[in-house]
Design a protein around this motif. Structure first.
Motif, PDB file in Angstrom:
ATOM      1  N   GLY A 121      52.159  34.499   3.015  1.00 17.96           N
ATOM      2  CA  GLY A 121      51.213  35.171   3.996  1.00 17.96           C
ATOM      3  C   GLY A 121      49.382  35.142   3.911  1.00 17.96           C
ATOM      4  N   GLU A 122      49.069  35.490   4.495  1.00 18.19           N
ATOM      5  CA  GLU A 122      47.804  35.925   4.600  1.00 18.19           C
ATOM      6  C   GLU A 122      46.768  37.164   5.010  1.00 18.19           C
ATOM      7  OE1 GLU A 122      44.452  32.621   4.138  1.00 18.19           O
ATOM      8  OE2 GLU A 122      44.080  33.766   5.854  1.00 18.19           O
ATOM      9  N   ILE A 123      45.920  37.791   4.301  1.00 18.03           N
ATOM     10  CA  ILE A 123      45.484  39.074   4.834  1.00 18.03           C
ATOM     11  C   ILE A 123      43.956  38.244   5.394  1.00 18.03           C
ATOM     12  CG2 ILE A 123      44.584  41.127   4.443  1.00 18.03           C
ATOM     13  CD1 ILE A 123      47.171  41.876   3.374  1.00 18.03           C
ATOM     14  N   SER A 124      43.081  39.143   6.046  1.00 16.04           N
ATOM     15  CA  SER A 124      42.127  38.583   6.647  1.00 16.04           C
ATOM     16  C   SER A 124      41.145  39.542   6.317  1.00 16.04           C
ATOM     17  CB  SER A 124      41.585  37.273   7.536  1.00 16.04           C
ATOM     18  OG  SER A 124      40.645  36.633   7.560  1.00 16.04           O
ATOM     19  N   LEU A 164      46.870  39.335   9.416  1.00 17.38           N
ATOM     20  CA  LEU A 164      47.985  39.215   8.302  1.00 17.38           C
ATOM     21  C   LEU A 164      49.332  38.175   9.403  1.00 17.38           C
ATOM     22  CD1 LEU A 164      49.554  42.836   8.057  1.00 17.38           C
ATOM     23  CD2 LEU A 164      47.584  42.293   7.176  1.00 17.38           C
ATOM     24  N   THR A 165      48.865  37.097   8.221  1.00 21.89           N
ATOM     25  CA  THR A 165      49.011  35.602   8.987  1.00 21.89           C
ATOM     26  C   THR A 165      50.467  35.472   8.059  1.00 21.89           C
ATOM     27  OG1 THR A 165      47.304  35.562   9.797  1.00 21.89           O
ATOM     28  CG2 THR A 165      49.009  33.405   9.239  1.00 21.89           C
ATOM     29  N   GLY A 166      52.175  35.693   8.596  1.00 24.75           N
ATOM     30  CA  GLY A 166      52.712  35.300   6.926  1.00 24.75           C
ATOM     31  C   GLY A 166      53.727  36.374   6.542  1.00 24.75           C
ATOM     32  N   LEU A 167      52.921  37.504   6.516  1.00 25.77           N
ATOM     33  CA  LEU A 167      53.353  38.239   5.936  1.00 25.77           C
ATOM     34  C   LEU A 167      54.579  39.351   6.660  1.00 25.77           C
ATOM     35  CD1 LEU A 167      50.798  39.638   4.076  1.00 25.77           C
ATOM     36  CD2 LEU A 167      51.816  38.867   2.971  1.00 25.77           C
ATOM     37  N   VAL A 168      54.673  39.429   7.927  1.00 26.62           N
ATOM     38  CA  VAL A 168      55.456  40.414   8.706  1.00 26.62           C
ATOM     39  C   VAL A 168      55.653  39.174   9.709  1.00 26.62           C
ATOM     40  CG1 VAL A 168      53.567  42.733   8.944  1.00 26.62           C
ATOM     41  CG2 VAL A 168      53.196  40.810  10.298  1.00 26.62           C
ATOM     42  N   LYS A 170      56.608  40.086  12.567  1.00 28.24           N
ATOM     43  CA  LYS A 170      56.356  38.927  14.168  1.00 28.24           C
ATOM     44  C   LYS A 170      55.248  38.501  13.939  1.00 28.24           C
ATOM     45  CE  LYS A 170      58.295  43.979  15.968  1.00 28.24           C
ATOM     46  NZ  LYS A 170      57.633  45.201  16.237  1.00 28.24           N
ATOM     47  N   GLY A 171      55.167  37.677  13.166  1.00 30.61           N
ATOM     48  CA  GLY A 171      54.041  36.372  13.428  1.00 30.61           C
ATOM     49  C   GLY A 171      52.671  37.302  12.833  1.00 30.61           C
ATOM     50  N   THR A 172      51.654  36.403  12.743  1.00 32.22           N
ATOM     51  CA  THR A 172      50.566  37.196  12.946  1.00 32.22           C
ATOM     52  C   THR A 172      50.093  38.542  13.780  1.00 32.22           C
ATOM     53  OG1 THR A 172      49.711  34.714  12.718  1.00 32.22           O
ATOM     54  CG2 THR A 172      47.665  36.235  13.365  1.00 32.22           C
ATOM     55  N   GLN A 173      49.856  39.609  13.129  1.00 28.55           N
ATOM     56  CA  GLN A 173      49.397  40.888  13.841  1.00 28.55           C
ATOM     57  C   GLN A 173      48.084  41.343  12.873  1.00 28.55           C
ATOM     58  OE1 GLN A 173      52.344  42.838  15.512  1.00 28.55           O
ATOM     59  NE2 GLN A 173      52.501  40.819  15.719  1.00 28.55           N
ATOM     60  N   THR A 174      47.384  42.121  13.764  1.00 25.10           N
ATOM     61  CA  THR A 174      46.405  42.664  13.076  1.00 25.10           C
ATOM     62  C   THR A 174      47.134  44.335  13.207  1.00 25.10           C
ATOM     63  OG1 THR A 174      45.160  42.249  14.480  1.00 25.10           O
ATOM     64  CG2 THR A 174      44.589  43.675  13.718  1.00 25.10           C
ATOM     65  N   ALA A 175      46.219  44.580  11.982  1.00 21.86           N
ATOM     66  CA  ALA A 175      47.084  46.068  11.046  1.00 21.86           C
ATOM     67  C   ALA A 175      45.472  46.711  11.149  1.00 21.86           C
ATOM     68  CB  ALA A 175      47.800  46.027  10.528  1.00 21.86           C
ATOM     69  N   GLN A 176      45.544  48.037  10.119  1.00 21.02           N
ATOM     70  CA  GLN A 176      44.360  48.553   9.947  1.00 21.02           C
ATOM     71  C   GLN A 176      44.420  48.740   7.993  1.00 21.02           C
ATOM     72  OE1 GLN A 176      43.366  52.912   9.797  1.00 21.02           O
ATOM     73  NE2 GLN A 176      41.454  52.086  11.174  1.00 21.02           N
ATOM     74  N   GLU A 202      48.451  49.332   7.390  1.00 23.84           N
ATOM     75  CA  GLU A 202      49.572  49.798   8.512  1.00 23.84           C
ATOM     76  C   GLU A 202      48.658  50.454  10.230  1.00 23.84           C
ATOM     77  OE1 GLU A 202      50.531  55.158   9.226  1.00 23.84           O
ATOM     78  OE2 GLU A 202      49.634  54.012   7.545  1.00 23.84           O
ATOM     79  N   GLY A 203      49.767  49.778  10.616  1.00 22.17           N
ATOM     80  CA  GLY A 203      49.633  48.931  12.119  1.00 22.17           C
ATOM     81  C   GLY A 203      51.302  49.948  12.587  1.00 22.17           C
ATOM     82  N   LYS A 204      51.172  49.375  13.763  1.00 19.59           N
ATOM     83  CA  LYS A 204      52.427  49.077  15.012  1.00 19.59           C
ATOM     84  C   LYS A 204      53.578  48.401  13.754  1.00 19.59           C
ATOM     85  CE  LYS A 204      53.917  48.392  19.420  1.00 19.59           C
ATOM     86  NZ  LYS A 204      53.915  47.913  20.819  1.00 19.59           N
ATOM     87  N   ALA A 205      54.224  49.323  13.553  1.00 21.13           N
ATOM     88  CA  ALA A 205      55.815  49.173  12.711  1.00 21.13           C
ATOM     89  C   ALA A 205      55.105  48.415  11.231  1.00 21.13           C
ATOM     90  CB  ALA A 205      56.623  48.266  13.956  1.00 21.13           C
TER      91      ALA A 205
END
Length: 218
Positions: A121-124, A164-168, A170-176, A202-205
């Motif tokens: 996955g990737e963190i952008s 976050l893509t491919g890491l979590v 629930k698919g692509t998600q936004t987190a702080q 850290e983000g929702k779940a």
């Protein structure tokens, strides 16, 4: 810093004009000027500072010059991998190592993480316009004889939303995330001061953290 450079250049001009025919005197004039310039980077004993301010031109240049090594470590315990795609069942719990590819573009930092050669996955992370700068004299006895003042422990902390893509799960998600660059140096900041980094997400779940090192080219 611009003011200091201007002062030094004016002093050099004066020295050259006054002692054009006496090279040895010019050298003598230069010596205290260089010492004064070095002391502009000295910190006082007991120094401590924590400020939130604009990243600025110098800060952005340093951020774009930093290079991450090819290894990132994840705390793989159950409490610290919330929402992450789990590693395969035959991998032991505890610390997990990812292969890391990173790119630092003018306005965005990207981490591509993989396990055993398989893309994970990737963190952008769009770089924020402000950051926290922290520095402290740790009162390390090893610095007591440093004529240029104590060596400071330093952190630059950058916080913002990342994709976050491919890491979590629930698919692509936004987190702080909070990225902390760590190192040691004098009052004047240099890219070579920074040696380690940590990244808390850290983000929702979603909750996990990574640590790693920075490349040194000195």
């Amino acid at each position: 810093m611009i003011g200091k450079v201007s002062f030094i250049c004016q002093a050099c001009f004066w020295a050259g004009a006054s002692y054009r025919a006496a090279g040895i005197l010019v050298v003598l004039v230069f010596a205290p000027i260089n010492s004064a310039h070095a002391c502009a980077c000295c910190a006082e004993t007991g120094y401590r500072s924590e400020t939130v301010s604009e990243v600025g031109t110098l800060g952005r240049h340093i951020l774009q010059s930093i290079r991450f090594t090819s290894r990132a470590e994840l705390d793989g315990s159950a409490d610290n991998t919330l929402g992450l795609i789990k590693p395969s069942s035959d991998e032991p719990e505890g610390s997990l190592v990812y292969a890391l590819e990173s790119t630092v573009e003018p306005d965005i930092l990207k981490f591509k993480l993989s396990r055993e050669g398989q893309e994970r996955g990737e963190i952008s992370f769009p770089l924020p316009s402000v950051m926290t700068r922290f520095g402290v004299d740790t009162r390390d006895p090893a610095d007591s004889e440093n004529r240029l003042g104590p060596t400071l422990y330093r952190e630059w902390r950058l916080t913002g939303d990342a994709t976050l893509t491919g890491l979590v799960t629930k698919g692509t998600q936004t987190a702080q995330i909070r990225l902390i660059l760590q190192g040691r140096g004098n009052y004047c900041v240099d890219v070579l001061d920074f040696t380690h980094w940590s990244l808390a997400v850290e983000g929702k779940a979603i909750r996990f953290s990574l640590i790693g090192e920075l490349e040194r080219n000195d």
